[in-house]
Design a protein around this motif. Structure first.
Motif, PDB file in Angstrom:
ATOM      1  N   ALA A 139       1.132  -1.030  -0.235  1.00 45.82           N
ATOM      2  CA  ALA A 139      -0.147   0.203  -0.312  1.00 45.82           C
ATOM      3  C   ALA A 139       1.258   1.088   0.557  1.00 45.82           C
ATOM      4  O   ALA A 139       1.454   1.196   0.794  1.00 45.82           O
ATOM      5  N   ASP A 140       0.351   1.997  -0.203  1.00 46.37           N
ATOM      6  CA  ASP A 140       1.101   3.767  -0.660  1.00 46.37           C
ATOM      7  C   ASP A 140       1.261   4.115   1.197  1.00 46.37           C
ATOM      8  O   ASP A 140       0.585   3.380   1.654  1.00 46.37           O
ATOM      9  N   ILE A 141       2.578   4.247   1.009  1.00 46.95           N
ATOM     10  CA  ILE A 141       2.845   4.795   2.766  1.00 46.95           C
ATOM     11  C   ILE A 141       2.079   5.571   2.772  1.00 46.95           C
ATOM     12  O   ILE A 141       1.898   5.830   4.450  1.00 46.95           O
ATOM     13  N   ALA A 142       1.289   6.765   2.477  1.00 54.00           N
ATOM     14  CA  ALA A 142       0.497   7.793   2.780  1.00 54.00           C
ATOM     15  C   ALA A 142      -0.835   7.285   3.391  1.00 54.00           C
ATOM     16  O   ALA A 142      -1.072   7.687   4.307  1.00 54.00           O
ATOM     17  N   LEU A 143      -1.558   6.236   3.614  1.00 55.07           N
ATOM     18  CA  LEU A 143      -2.189   5.152   4.053  1.00 55.07           C
ATOM     19  C   LEU A 143      -1.777   4.297   5.223  1.00 55.07           C
ATOM     20  O   LEU A 143      -3.019   4.105   5.690  1.00 55.07           O
ATOM     21  N   ALA A 144      -1.001   4.865   5.692  1.00 49.99           N
ATOM     22  CA  ALA A 144      -0.149   3.411   7.087  1.00 49.99           C
ATOM     23  C   ALA A 144      -0.899   4.823   8.224  1.00 49.99           C
ATOM     24  O   ALA A 144      -1.176   6.318   7.724  1.00 49.99           O
ATOM     25  N   GLY A 145      -0.667   3.904   9.290  1.00 50.77           N
ATOM     26  CA  GLY A 145      -2.576   4.628   9.950  1.00 50.77           C
ATOM     27  C   GLY A 145      -3.906   4.543   9.575  1.00 50.77           C
ATOM     28  O   GLY A 145      -4.750   5.173  10.567  1.00 50.77           O
ATOM     29  N   THR A 146      -3.850   4.475   8.320  1.00 52.01           N
ATOM     30  CA  THR A 146      -5.380   4.467   7.696  1.00 52.01           C
ATOM     31  C   THR A 146      -6.008   2.490   7.565  1.00 52.01           C
ATOM     32  O   THR A 146      -7.212   2.434   7.511  1.00 52.01           O
TER      33      THR A 146
ATOM     34  N   VAL B  24       7.009   4.073  -0.824  1.00 52.29           N
ATOM     35  CA  VAL B  24       6.878   5.153  -1.206  1.00 52.29           C
ATOM     36  C   VAL B  24       6.505   5.122  -2.936  1.00 52.29           C
ATOM     37  O   VAL B  24       7.356   4.444  -3.358  1.00 52.29           O
ATOM     38  N   PRO B  25       5.728   5.614  -3.000  1.00 53.92           N
ATOM     39  CA  PRO B  25       4.877   5.230  -5.062  1.00 53.92           C
ATOM     40  C   PRO B  25       6.676   6.274  -5.930  1.00 53.92           C
ATOM     41  O   PRO B  25       6.981   7.176  -4.329  1.00 53.92           O
ATOM     42  N   LEU B  26       7.024   5.163  -6.549  1.00 49.79           N
ATOM     43  CA  LEU B  26       8.084   6.048  -7.884  1.00 49.79           C
ATOM     44  C   LEU B  26       6.735   6.506  -9.064  1.00 49.79           C
ATOM     45  O   LEU B  26       6.286   6.211  -9.150  1.00 49.79           O
ATOM     46  N   GLU B  27       7.159   8.011  -8.808  1.00 56.73           N
ATOM     47  CA  GLU B  27       6.349   8.581  -9.987  1.00 56.73           C
ATOM     48  C   GLU B  27       7.273   8.347 -11.257  1.00 56.73           C
ATOM     49  O   GLU B  27       8.125   8.794 -11.546  1.00 56.73           O
ATOM     50  N   ARG B  28       6.550   7.686 -12.385  1.00 57.27           N
ATOM     51  CA  ARG B  28       6.953   7.223 -13.539  1.00 57.27           C
ATOM     52  C   ARG B  28       6.266   7.962 -15.062  1.00 57.27           C
ATOM     53  O   ARG B  28       4.897   7.687 -14.716  1.00 57.27           O
ATOM     54  N   ARG B  29       6.839   8.013 -15.814  1.00 57.41           N
ATOM     55  CA  ARG B  29       5.755   8.668 -16.859  1.00 57.41           C
ATOM     56  C   ARG B  29       6.043   7.862 -17.862  1.00 57.41           C
ATOM     57  O   ARG B  29       6.337   7.232 -17.977  1.00 57.41           O
ATOM     58  N   LEU B  30       4.672   7.509 -19.173  1.00 65.92           N
ATOM     59  CA  LEU B  30       4.702   6.668 -19.669  1.00 65.92           C
ATOM     60  C   LEU B  30       4.934   6.832 -20.923  1.00 65.92           C
ATOM     61  O   LEU B  30       5.579   8.176 -21.513  1.00 65.92           O
ATOM     62  N   ALA B  31       6.341   6.205 -21.446  1.00 65.95           N
ATOM     63  CA  ALA B  31       6.373   6.247 -22.566  1.00 65.95           C
ATOM     64  C   ALA B  31       6.120   6.439 -24.327  1.00 65.95           C
ATOM     65  O   ALA B  31       6.586   6.840 -25.265  1.00 65.95           O
ATOM     66  N   GLN B  32       4.676   6.098 -23.791  1.00 62.59           N
ATOM     67  CA  GLN B  32       3.723   4.935 -24.744  1.00 62.59           C
ATOM     68  C   GLN B  32       2.403   5.196 -24.584  1.00 62.59           C
ATOM     69  O   GLN B  32       2.594   5.189 -23.759  1.00 62.59           O
ATOM     70  N   PRO B  33       1.362   4.696 -25.378  1.00 62.77           N
ATOM     71  CA  PRO B  33       0.432   5.081 -25.438  1.00 62.77           C
ATOM     72  C   PRO B  33       0.360   3.615 -24.480  1.00 62.77           C
ATOM     73  O   PRO B  33       0.843   2.252 -25.175  1.00 62.77           O
ATOM     74  N   THR B  34      -0.612   3.269 -23.383  1.00 62.88           N
ATOM     75  CA  THR B  34      -0.408   2.543 -22.372  1.00 62.88           C
ATOM     76  C   THR B  34      -2.251   2.740 -22.101  1.00 62.88           C
ATOM     77  O   THR B  34      -2.271   3.271 -21.555  1.00 62.88           O
TER      78      THR B  34
ATOM     79  N   THR C 273       1.346  10.268 -16.007  1.00 67.23           N
ATOM     80  CA  THR C 273       2.543   9.816 -14.795  1.00 67.23           C
ATOM     81  C   THR C 273       1.751   8.888 -14.121  1.00 67.23           C
ATOM     82  O   THR C 273       0.266   8.918 -14.312  1.00 67.23           O
ATOM     83  N   VAL C 274       2.574   8.151 -13.721  1.00 62.81           N
ATOM     84  CA  VAL C 274       1.775   6.835 -13.322  1.00 62.81           C
ATOM     85  C   VAL C 274       2.597   6.710 -11.878  1.00 62.81           C
ATOM     86  O   VAL C 274       3.629   6.849 -11.438  1.00 62.81           O
ATOM     87  N   ARG C 275       2.071   6.220 -10.878  1.00 60.55           N
ATOM     88  CA  ARG C 275       2.939   5.840  -9.619  1.00 60.55           C
ATOM     89  C   ARG C 275       3.099   4.640  -9.308  1.00 60.55           C
ATOM     90  O   ARG C 275       2.103   4.301  -8.564  1.00 60.55           O
ATOM     91  N   ILE C 276       3.859   4.592  -9.303  1.00 58.00           N
ATOM     92  CA  ILE C 276       4.338   2.270  -9.115  1.00 58.00           C
ATOM     93  C   ILE C 276       4.657   2.139  -7.098  1.00 58.00           C
ATOM     94  O   ILE C 276       5.402   3.021  -6.774  1.00 58.00           O
ATOM     95  N   LEU C 277       4.459   0.702  -7.358  1.00 60.76           N
ATOM     96  CA  LEU C 277       4.559   0.675  -6.019  1.00 60.76           C
ATOM     97  C   LEU C 277       5.039  -0.851  -5.778  1.00 60.76           C
ATOM     98  O   LEU C 277       5.537  -1.203  -4.853  1.00 60.76           O
ATOM     99  N   ASP C 278       4.874  -1.309  -6.743  1.00 61.58           N
ATOM    100  CA  ASP C 278       5.716  -2.829  -6.932  1.00 61.58           C
ATOM    101  C   ASP C 278       5.749  -3.340  -8.329  1.00 61.58           C
ATOM    102  O   ASP C 278       4.977  -2.422  -9.457  1.00 61.58           O
ATOM    103  N   LYS C 279       6.744  -3.693  -8.471  1.00 65.81           N
ATOM    104  CA  LYS C 279       7.503  -4.054 -10.400  1.00 65.81           C
ATOM    105  C   LYS C 279       7.961  -5.545 -10.328  1.00 65.81           C
ATOM    106  O   LYS C 279       8.720  -5.776  -9.248  1.00 65.81           O
ATOM    107  N   ARG C 280       6.846  -6.445 -11.679  1.00 66.06           N
ATOM    108  CA  ARG C 280       7.721  -7.032 -11.295  1.00 66.06           C
ATOM    109  C   ARG C 280       7.439  -8.596 -12.325  1.00 66.06           C
ATOM    110  O   ARG C 280       6.284  -8.053 -12.707  1.00 66.06           O
ATOM    111  N   GLY C 281       7.908  -9.063 -12.568  1.00 65.37           N
ATOM    112  CA  GLY C 281       7.269 -10.241 -13.554  1.00 65.37           C
ATOM    113  C   GLY C 281       6.973  -9.537 -15.358  1.00 65.37           C
ATOM    114  O   GLY C 281       6.153  -9.511 -16.083  1.00 65.37           O
ATOM    115  N   GLY C 282       7.487  -8.269 -15.043  1.00 64.21           N
ATOM    116  CA  GLY C 282       7.407  -7.599 -16.210  1.00 64.21           C
ATOM    117  C   GLY C 282       6.087  -6.524 -16.651  1.00 64.21           C
ATOM    118  O   GLY C 282       5.996  -6.005 -17.476  1.00 64.21           O
TER     119      GLY C 282
END
Length: 76
Positions: free
Chosen positions: A1-8, A16-26, A47-56
């Motif tokens: 979960a996003d760290i901003a939700l801790a305690g909630t 902590v979400p990693l802010e990334r931009r898309l390189a192509q339409p997705t 902009t996409v805020r990424i919390l986890d990345k695995r398996g492509g």
């Protein structure tokens, strides 16, 4: 979960979400696989805020929607 939700919300871990931009339409998908329900069509530069990345796939949120995008669609 996003760290901003801790305690909630209870989660096994927080990130902590990693802010990334898309390189192509997705598509923001409901599950990490081709053929899953499409939640939104995102344009290049969105902009996409990424919390986890695995398996492509990267899991996170774009605006108010939470879902998966192919990791290859993210800008470095």
């Amino acid at each position: 979960a996003d760290i901003a939700l801790a305690g909630t919300v209870i989660a096994s871990h927080y990130a902590v979400p990693l802010e990334r931009r898309l390189a192509q339409p997705t598509r923001l998908m409901a599950a990490p696989r081709e053929g899953a329900d499409v939640l939104a069509e995102l344009g290049p530069g969105a902009t996409v805020r990424i919390l986890d990345k695995r398996g492509g796939w990267a899991w996170g949120y774009a605006g108010d929607l939470v879902g998966y995008v192919p990791a290859a669609a993210l800008s470095a």
